[in-house]
Design an enzyme around this catalytic site. Structure first.
Site, PDB file in Angstrom:
ATOM      1  N   LYS A 136       0.829  -1.213   0.000  1.00 59.18           N
ATOM      2  CA  LYS A 136       0.000   0.000   0.000  1.00 59.18           C
ATOM      3  C   LYS A 136       0.863   1.262   0.000  1.00 59.18           C
ATOM      4  CE  LYS A 136      -3.697   2.066   2.872  1.00 59.18           C
ATOM      5  NZ  LYS A 136      -4.532   1.840   4.086  1.00 59.18           N
ATOM      6  N   SER A 211      -9.410   2.303   3.178  1.00 60.38           N
ATOM      7  CA  SER A 211      -8.448   3.054   2.420  1.00 60.38           C
ATOM      8  C   SER A 211      -7.512   2.173   1.592  1.00 60.38           C
ATOM      9  CB  SER A 211      -7.609   3.927   3.360  1.00 60.38           C
ATOM     10  OG  SER A 211      -6.810   3.142   4.195  1.00 60.38           O
ATOM     11  N   SER A 235      -9.869  -0.093   6.995  1.00 59.82           N
ATOM     12  CA  SER A 235      -9.122   0.126   5.752  1.00 59.82           C
ATOM     13  C   SER A 235      -8.528  -1.134   5.133  1.00 59.82           C
ATOM     14  CB  SER A 235      -8.015   1.158   5.978  1.00 59.82           C
ATOM     15  OG  SER A 235      -8.572   2.453   6.055  1.00 59.82           O
TER      16      SER A 235
END
Lengths: 547, 547
Positions: A136, A211, A235
């Site tokens: 990420k 997210s 997330s």
């Protein structure tokens, strides 16, 4: 949303062009296909003709463990595997915008080194020998960008790896891409002026979640065999859930978070957690175990020195079912998945009791000010640097918050501690409901009140965030897909809250048809291994073969 | 110090009278003795003629483990042991003012029940069968007072036991007294308008330490075989050190803090820790083990689920010695104790390397605002309720602080996290100094820069508080006594800081003569068992027989 400034637009355009330039021309999807995409873009990976049959075999393998076995048995080389995932990730980026940096060259070079080592020594370098792993945005990787979706940070590169990345590399993993997250990270969808919007590959009209939406979309595209994500309020879990993946948000401080970029450091009440998402529970546990075997507490002072000790899946687990948090009623497909799963678990001999929610609405009233103790002032200052504009869902989420004084912040922090104490007591009290006289092993509940949502919608965070406030580990288990014929809208439902009303109104069987449904399994503080054991039992007895 | 209000004085007088009234007349020390006490009051316990020879034997036993063995072997009954400690604690209260509540009746009744159980079943109820345990003011005990030394809280009683107290009782411990702490708890001495001043029994001109000064004084008087205390910046360690006792401040969250009164809840950056102080390392470990065997993480969500696993004392430990923190030079007796201990450790075959301090002055600049993020505003409000006045050392400590904004608080909290990361790296780098290539097992350093101090003096907290900021476990080991003939004042020393100057000037061999000296041994985050193992080696090879 307010228009970003011309300079912000220019930054974003250049960043996206630079990213696209890293994709070789032979991996580009023809514009004839791109201009006429179906709602579900997954079939394009085969139909576009870019991937070879072997590359399709590799990328569509059951899970990372299978791929690792095939590398160890020399069926596939690390290079073949890496090239396959680089190509498929490149395609995914063109279809759903899930990447924010690319290092295909470095990855293939490393894969070739790994092949050489295997050739010379006959041994893999570690349990992840040759496995491509996507990372990420906010998790730093040497030589690669991190941005938090902030245009102001478009040119930031790291000169070091996060502790978690170091451990993966040491175990033989190959880092090849970094994935998108929404601007600031405080959203359950993934969009930013900088990188654009990440789409859900199963249904591009729906959110990929956030997210860690880049991870969710990329893994759902089989553009990665496993992905590393982070979770402060859903997330990891929202993208895993909305994309039909397994995912775990461990207890924060179980795995190392050091080297994850924090936009405004110093919020310590609800720390974010790092964890994997992927195609199987065994893959997830392999990642966690690999991290913990590296004794991260000697590299990161926030990690609890608790070695990973696997537990066998129980024949009979005791599970508390939380059907409805009394704030937002889950959509029909979510309720159906939970009901059907419970029926199968009972049939398999597990003990199921009802788990009453404990002040979940209140938990949100404590959580939100802890997320935004300055009403996002510092975030707004970062955005203003280049005329970036706040994405609608973050704006809507933070707009009700106010700048706290220190005594006010202390009151919320004290309220969190009390809530943790009360919830522990509440969990312990399930002992009165079970035949064993012991509290339930885990809580089974909706992942969210929806299977996803349309873009720019602000969903109810509560089914995710309550476990962050409590700091319990929570797992996402895929549990089928929405079927518009069965999962018809609730007629005459009277919402109990504003959040409930918004969620109720957003459901549309036609829109959601085919979207993955998932369930959430929640364990006790720092008891990840037990959560895996129960999850394995649930998966084995109630979820295998669900479509 | 400003005069407390008449109503505060009245409250205090009544509270102290009520406490005295709980001491039976036959346990009162004659005023002829009280009016003419020596500087070292310890001989009075024998000379006053109140304790029987058996009671002197019991209370002067080597340690709690010895007492427990004698109860198990039926040499002494639980009742005999409890009565002996009640009497001696009553005497200690009259000599050094170390108590703030008394339950002799309840304790003796419980001891008799325990004797009956032993009689009937032939078995002790647990590892602490019949052991009297003293508890600090702020740790709640059912039916007993807690006050934090605040006159406003003079009439507060608890209707429940703290988790740690529950575990002790379950294991057979007998609670009989609660001990003093300074007003607010934020002092390394023990005084309050409510309960008066607790004196150091070895030298009443010196501080008993704080904030657990009541425990320190009571245990040094042998008025308790073991005591339970808490530490946010030296509060277990200062009283243990100044009174010649063993003490451990575990990592916070290793043992349960639930049920310890917090004056202003919500400060979460530097959590306080609970731990025992007493006469031997084995006693301390017995208490910690007893707590952990009760799985406190199922009663208190802040406790890390880490079972207690004892480790053997190593034949050869690798120890880093921190001689001077570069802020305050330890007094001559402290330096001598450290030097002599190091010589003995070397002679016994341990590997000793120098451990350089890492930004200890800076660590205090981060710690102090985290202690007082509101410049003690809420504390002042509590004091004002009854016209209580702040004790001088707390006033002096907090006066330099200011009310922080939330962004400022977040910066200090982020600075703490960074400091923890840097210090871990610093510790790891000792691997380059050792023959094993491994980092040092523990750090040996001064407990404080002084062996105690005169009343109302504000000492340098840094040797204690740096380990709270880092959240490392730290142990106090008795290492002899001040000898005015050897430990002469430093001539011509040029102080390097204001703190250093004040500390330098307060040293007076005549005043300090005979005061206990101690050393501090520091372990790694949550590695209490290893710290005990190294401490056992240090104690065995360098500290036994020290006077």
């Amino acid at each position: 949303m307010a228009e970003p400034s011309p300079s912000c637009k220019e930054i974003s355009q250049k960043a996206q062009e630079a990213l696209l330039a890293k994709i070789p021309s032979e991996w580009r999807i023809p514009s004839s296909i791109l201009s006429n995409l179906p709602r579900n873009v997954k079939p394009v990976f085969k139909s576009a003709g870019i991937l070879t049959p072997q590359e399709l075999d590799i990328t569509d393998a059951t899970d990372a463990t299978t791929i690792l076995e095939k590398i160890r048995s020399r069926t596939w080389s690390a290079r073949e595997v890496t090239v396959a995932f680089c190509k498929r990730a490149a395609m995914a980026q063109q279809l759903v915008k899930c990447l924010m940096d690319i290092d295909f060259e470095g990855a293939i070079k490393r894969a070739m080194e790994l092949d050489e080592i295997m050739e010379k020594t006959g041994q893999p370098v570690g349990p992840l020998h040759g496995l491509p792993v996507s990372i990420k945005d906010l998790t730093i990787v040497k030589g690669m960008h991190y941005s938090l979706g902030l245009a102001a940070w478009h040119d930031r590169k790291s000169d070091d790896d996060a502790v978690a990345v170091k451990s993966l590399r040491k175990a033989g993993a190959v880092v090849y891409v970094k994935t998108t997250m929404p601007q600031t990270g405080m959203a359950l969808e993934t969009t930013s002026n900088l990188w654009g919007r990440t789409l859900n590959p199963a249904n591009t009209n729906l959110s990929a979640g956030g997210s860690s939406g880049g991870e969710g979309a990329l893994n759902a595209c089989h553009g990665a065999p496993i992905g590393i994500a982070t979770d402060i309020g859903g997330s990891i879990r929202a993208p895993a859930a909305f994309n039909g993946l397994y995912g775990i948000k461990p207890t924060s401080r179980r795995c190392s978070y050091l080297g994850n970029t924090i936009p405004v450091p110093g919020q310590i009440a609800i720390p974010s957690a790092i964890g994997p998402m992927g195609r199987s529970l065994r893959d997830l546990e392999l990642i966690c175990e690999t991290w913990l075997q590296d004794r991260p507490w000697y590299a990161d002072p926030s990690v609890v020195p608790l070695p990973w000790v696997r537990q066998p899946a129980p024949q009979k687990a005791t599970i508390g079912v939380l059907w409805f948090d009394e704030v937002v009623m889950p959509h029909p497909p979510v309720r159906r998945a939970l009901r059907e799963t419970v029926d199968k678990l009972k049939a398999a001999g597990h003990e199921i009791v009802d788990f009453k929610p404990y002040k979940h609405s209140y938990s949100w009233d404590v959580t939100l000010p802890l997320y935004f103790p300055t009403a996002a002032r510092q975030l707004k200052e970062i955005l203003a640097q280049v005329g970036d504009t706040m994405i609608p869902s973050v704006q809507q989420l933070s707009k009700g918050t106010k700048e706290l004084t220190v005594p006010e912040l202390m009151k919320f922090q004290a309220a969190q501690v009390s809530f943790q104490q009360e919830y522990l007591r509440h969990w312990n009290e399930t002992a009165s409901l079970t035949s064993t006289g012991q509290p339930v092993d885990a809580i089974l509940c909706p992942s969210a009140a929806c299977a996803s949502f349309p873009h720019d919608f602000l969903p109810w965070w509560g089914y995710f965030s309550v476990w962050n406030l409590l700091n319990y580990p929570a797992m996402i288990l895929p549990a089928g897909t929405v079927n518009k014929e069965i999962d018809v809208a609730d007629q005459g439902y009277v919402p109990v809250t504003d959040w409930d009303k918004a969620n109720h109104e957003v459901y549309d069987p036609e829109l959601f048809d085919g979207a993955p449904i998932s369930l959430q399994l929640v364990g006790r503080y720092l008891e990840e291994e037990k959560l895996f054991a129960v999850a394995n039992a649930v998966d084995r007895d109630a979820l295998q073969g669900r479509v």
